[in-house]
Write a protein that holds these residues in place. Structure first.
Motif, mmCIF file in Angstrom:
data_model
loop_
_atom_site.group_PDB
_atom_site.id
_atom_site.type_symbol
_atom_site.label_atom_id
_atom_site.label_comp_id
_atom_site.label_asym_id
_atom_site.label_seq_id
_atom_site.Cartn_x
_atom_site.Cartn_y
_atom_site.Cartn_z
ATOM 1 N N SER A 159 0.853 -1.091 -0.047
ATOM 2 C CA SER A 159 -0.075 0.036 0.055
ATOM 3 C C SER A 159 0.714 1.222 0.137
ATOM 4 O O SER A 159 1.923 1.277 0.421
ATOM 5 N N ARG A 160 0.313 2.177 -0.683
ATOM 6 C CA ARG A 160 1.052 3.854 -0.622
ATOM 7 C C ARG A 160 0.187 4.643 0.281
ATOM 8 O O ARG A 160 -0.759 4.378 0.690
ATOM 9 N N SER A 161 1.178 5.624 0.680
ATOM 10 C CA SER A 161 0.453 6.512 1.665
ATOM 11 C C SER A 161 -0.484 7.699 0.981
ATOM 12 O O SER A 161 -1.546 8.176 1.252
ATOM 13 N N HIS A 162 -0.081 7.730 -0.292
ATOM 14 C CA HIS A 162 -0.722 8.760 -1.113
ATOM 15 C C HIS A 162 -0.731 7.872 -2.703
ATOM 16 O O HIS A 162 0.096 7.361 -3.105
ATOM 17 N N LYS A 163 -2.092 8.187 -3.498
ATOM 18 C CA LYS A 163 -2.148 7.639 -4.762
ATOM 19 C C LYS A 163 -1.202 7.982 -5.552
ATOM 20 O O LYS A 163 -0.749 9.315 -5.682
ATOM 21 N N LEU A 164 -0.593 7.089 -6.411
ATOM 22 C CA LEU A 164 0.467 7.434 -7.564
ATOM 23 C C LEU A 164 -0.312 7.700 -8.775
ATOM 24 O O LEU A 164 -0.997 7.125 -9.331
ATOM 25 N N SER A 165 -0.130 9.138 -9.111
ATOM 26 C CA SER A 165 -1.030 9.533 -10.279
ATOM 27 C C SER A 165 -0.277 10.428 -10.970
ATOM 28 O O SER A 165 0.344 11.412 -10.581
ATOM 29 N N GLY A 166 -0.189 10.238 -12.505
ATOM 30 C CA GLY A 166 0.656 11.126 -13.159
ATOM 31 C C GLY A 166 1.211 10.383 -14.354
ATOM 32 O O GLY A 166 1.118 9.056 -14.552
ATOM 33 N N ILE A 167 2.241 11.313 -15.024
ATOM 34 C CA ILE A 167 2.872 10.858 -16.079
ATOM 35 C C ILE A 167 4.442 10.521 -15.435
ATOM 36 O O ILE A 167 4.923 11.632 -15.422
ATOM 37 N N PHE A 168 4.989 9.491 -15.911
ATOM 38 C CA PHE A 168 6.426 9.308 -15.084
ATOM 39 C C PHE A 168 7.344 8.832 -16.146
ATOM 40 O O PHE A 168 6.904 7.983 -17.317
ATOM 41 N N ASN A 169 8.677 8.937 -16.069
ATOM 42 C CA ASN A 169 9.698 8.740 -16.922
ATOM 43 C C ASN A 169 10.243 7.190 -16.628
ATOM 44 O O ASN A 169 10.408 6.914 -15.386
ATOM 45 N N HIS A 170 10.264 6.432 -17.676
ATOM 46 C CA HIS A 170 10.804 5.233 -17.463
ATOM 47 C C HIS A 170 11.978 4.883 -18.476
ATOM 48 O O HIS A 170 12.323 5.409 -19.575
#
Length: 302
Positions: A159-170
């Motif tokens: 579980s995360r403390s906050h939602k992961l939302s967005g556009i991320f570099n890989h």
């Protein structure tokens, strides 16, 4: 790729306006070719939107594809009309006697639940077990990827403390893998989830290969060494505005939510976001269809 879909499916008119090659059953049967049979288990609440997103990405190759949609019998979705399900969807019981060249299991907004607490977990595991002998290759998206990693490989989510939302570099770490042929060494990918899969757990497993890394978002693409399972931890199928709509929905619910990372131009939620992941989305789906489905599936099932 011509997509063979029913004439009345709402996604059809949307895709035709985008100049996507759509084919109906009447025309498909006149071609002397065996189409790939793809089964889509759609667990997303807004099923019609997900139908359009997935069919769009399945369109970009010279192969002909026939798609069956199924929904869970053990749980009734609240965001789709019963008439839509009756007209365009089947259940697992309807298709379990068939074999498919490929299968897609979508995400689902149930990450806060332990897998065994999900209402339809037994049905999902029955489908995944059946697929071992009846599907050439399966592609799993977001929660579907987490479910596959847990069921097939014993890897649980955190579980995360906050939602992961967005556009991320890989960054690619396995650039010669067939799934990422044609993709840049660095690429952008959308994420929308409340749980993580640890890269260390993937790397320790002898049957799995992570194809990329991201300091903020973790691995995006994971492939099993037998090529039967593709796991996508984010939502490469999302439209440009999907994350914005989710963000505004969560704000209206009064949730403690962060603005999607690297998404809105000038970091201003009043600005219309751009789709900066479309090319890699098409490549991933066409590579999966070609290298993991078409090149591997038998012409006739025994």
């Amino acid at each position: 790729m011509p997509i063979n879909v029913p004439k009345q499916l709402p996604a059809r008119s949307i895709l035709e306006k985008e100049n996507i090659f759509i084919m109906d059953t009447e025309r498909a049967t006149t071609q002397d070719i065996r189409p790939l049979k793809i089964l889509i288990l759609n667990l997303m609440p807004e099923k019609e939107r997900t139908e359009t997103q997935l069919l769009r990405l399945l369109s970009n190759s010279p192969l002909q594809v026939y798609v069956d949609f199924i929904h869970t019998k053990s749980y009734q979705s609240k965001n789709v009309a019963e008439s839509h399900l009756k007209q365009f969807y089947k259940t697992f019981e309807d298709v379990r006697s068939q074999r498919y060249d490929g299968m897609i299991i979508t995400g689902a907004p149930i990450e806060h639940l332990a897998f065994e607490k999900v209402d339809y977990w037994q049905e999902i595991t029955a489908i995944m077990e059946w697929a071992k002998d009846n599907v050439t290759s399966s592609l799993h998206i977001c929660w579907g990827a987490q479910a596959a990693l847990y069921y097939h490989y014993g890897i649980n989510k955190d579980s995360r403390s906050h939602k992961l939302s967005g556009i991320f570099n890989h960054q690619l770490v396995e650039p010669t893998c067939k799934l990422v042929r044609g993709i840049n060494d660095e690429f952008l990918a959308p994420h929308s989830r409340n749980t993580d899969i640890q890269i260390s757990d993937i790397m320790k497993h002898p049957d799995l290969v992570p194809l990329d890394q991201s300091e903020k978002a973790g691995p995006f693409l994971i492939v099993s060494k037998d090529e039967r399972h593709i796991m996508i931890t984010g939502h490469i199928e999302y439209d440009a505005t999907t994350l914005a709509e989710e963000y505004k929905r969560d704000l209206n619910k009064g949730l403690d939510i962060h603005m999607p990372t690297g998404y809105f131009p000038d970091n201003n939620p009043d600005n219309l976001p751009l789709n900066r992941w479309r090319s890699q989305a098409y490549l991933i789906f066409s590579n999966w269809l070609n290298y993991y489905v078409y090149q591997e599936t038998p012409y006739t099932w025994d």
